[in-house]
Design a protein around this motif. Structure first.
Motif, mmCIF file in Angstrom:
data_model
loop_
_atom_site.group_PDB
_atom_site.id
_atom_site.type_symbol
_atom_site.label_atom_id
_atom_site.label_comp_id
_atom_site.label_asym_id
_atom_site.label_seq_id
_atom_site.Cartn_x
_atom_site.Cartn_y
_atom_site.Cartn_z
ATOM 1 N N ALA A 114 0.841 -1.204 0.000
ATOM 2 C CA ALA A 114 0.000 0.000 0.000
ATOM 3 C C ALA A 114 0.866 1.241 0.000
ATOM 4 O O ALA A 114 1.836 1.328 0.759
ATOM 5 N N TYR A 115 0.510 2.195 -0.852
ATOM 6 C CA TYR A 115 1.128 3.515 -0.811
ATOM 7 C C TYR A 115 0.173 4.528 -1.418
ATOM 8 O O TYR A 115 -0.718 4.189 -2.196
ATOM 9 N N VAL A 116 0.353 5.782 -1.023
ATOM 10 C CA VAL A 116 -0.395 6.899 -1.591
ATOM 11 C C VAL A 116 0.588 7.777 -2.341
ATOM 12 O O VAL A 116 1.699 8.034 -1.856
ATOM 13 N N VAL A 117 0.193 8.257 -3.516
ATOM 14 C CA VAL A 117 1.130 8.991 -4.349
ATOM 15 C C VAL A 117 0.418 10.116 -5.086
ATOM 16 O O VAL A 117 -0.777 10.015 -5.405
ATOM 17 N N ASP A 118 1.132 11.211 -5.321
ATOM 18 C CA ASP A 118 0.688 12.264 -6.217
ATOM 19 C C ASP A 118 0.951 11.759 -7.639
ATOM 20 O O ASP A 118 2.109 11.582 -8.047
ATOM 21 N N VAL A 119 -0.105 11.507 -8.389
ATOM 22 C CA VAL A 119 0.021 10.804 -9.669
ATOM 23 C C VAL A 119 0.908 11.561 -10.645
ATOM 24 O O VAL A 119 1.782 10.973 -11.300
ATOM 25 N N ALA A 120 0.721 12.876 -10.772
ATOM 26 C CA ALA A 120 1.496 13.664 -11.740
ATOM 27 C C ALA A 120 2.961 13.725 -11.347
ATOM 28 O O ALA A 120 3.850 13.581 -12.202
#
Length: 263
Positions: free
Chosen positions: A168-174
């Motif tokens: 699991a990770y959260v990321v700023d897509v751009a």
């Protein structure tokens, strides 16, 4: 538990339904994140034929479902994840394995950290992944109550101590696109989770790790759940060591050659 407001987040998953318990985990994960967040949900399935389409239509019509026909027995998961990144319209994405259950408060903390602009990527746990026993996992699958997984410390066996970097990770897509998205040179199961973390660290964007555990629902392990194909084992390990031994500028030049994040 109150429902978490996450309007600028897409929770994305990728899967191949290779066993009944994998299917049960998909149902439970989608049900859990739907129940406790208002994030957009997206799942991509890759297989010779769809095993999820009817279930998605009947039970999860609000989830964005993508099917990719693929007759290769090896699941090219990094490619599937990049296909999802191309479709995401929210600023942030939470890439979560279908077998991983993240406490919602930790997911929200990781999302807020990336939204702040201070981090490109944040992991909603601190390296501890609990391998949930079947008996407790079955209760969770039935109730969607994470307390079934969290409340009995005696059953909390860690998969890799404090060293887990995947799931699991959260990321700023751009911003993540500028750093290569997922490395598609990993053609199958391998150390892509470690490569991702260390690649960002080398480039000056070490991911944040939020305090807390996440929980792994058990499943049978087939060809896509370990180092099972000898001729591919060396390729995945070579790619990992190739990346982590690069200097920042060298790594930037290497990422420039990655066509998947240019399309």
């Amino acid at each position: 538990m109150t429902r978490s407001h996450l309007p600028d987040l897409t929770i994305m998953m990728s899967t191949r339904i290779d066993s009944p318990d994998r299917l049960a985990n998909v149902r439970a994960s989608l049900g859990y994140y739907r129940k406790y967040t208002d994030a957009h949900l997206m799942i991509i399935e890759s297989d010779s034929e769809s095993r999820l389409s009817e279930i998605m239509q009947m039970d999860f019509p609000e989830v964005e479902y993508i099917f990719v026909e693929d007759h290769n027995p090896m699941l090219h998961r990094t490619h599937l994840m990049n296909e999802e990144f191309r479709r995401i319209r929210t600023r942030n994405a939470a890439n979560i394995d279908v077998d991983i259950i993240v406490p919602i408060e930790q997911l929200h903390q990781a999302h807020d950290a990336v939204l702040s602009g201070q981090y490109v990527m944040s992991m909603p746990y601190d390296g501890r992944v609990v391998l949930s026993p079947k008996e407790l996992a079955d209760i969770f699958r039935e109730t969607l109550d994470i307390g079934a997984l969290t409340e009995i410390d005696a059953y909390q066996q860690l998969m890799f101590g404090f060293a887990s970097l995947g799931g699991a990770y959260v990321v700023d897509v751009a911003r993540y696109r500028e750093l290569g998205w997922e490395n598609e040179h990993f053609l199958c199961w391998g150390p892509e989770d470690m490569e991702r973390f260390h690649r960002l660290d080398i480039l000056g964007h070490r991911p944040l790790q939020v305090t807390g555990k996440c929980y792994h629902l058990p499943h049978s392990r087939g060809i896509n759940s370990g180092d099972t194909v000898p001729e591919l084992i060396l390729l995945t390990k070579r790619e990992y060591f190739n990346v982590i031994n690069m200097k920042p500028q060298e790594l930037c030049y290497y990422i420039e050659s990655w066509t998947w994040c240019k399309r």
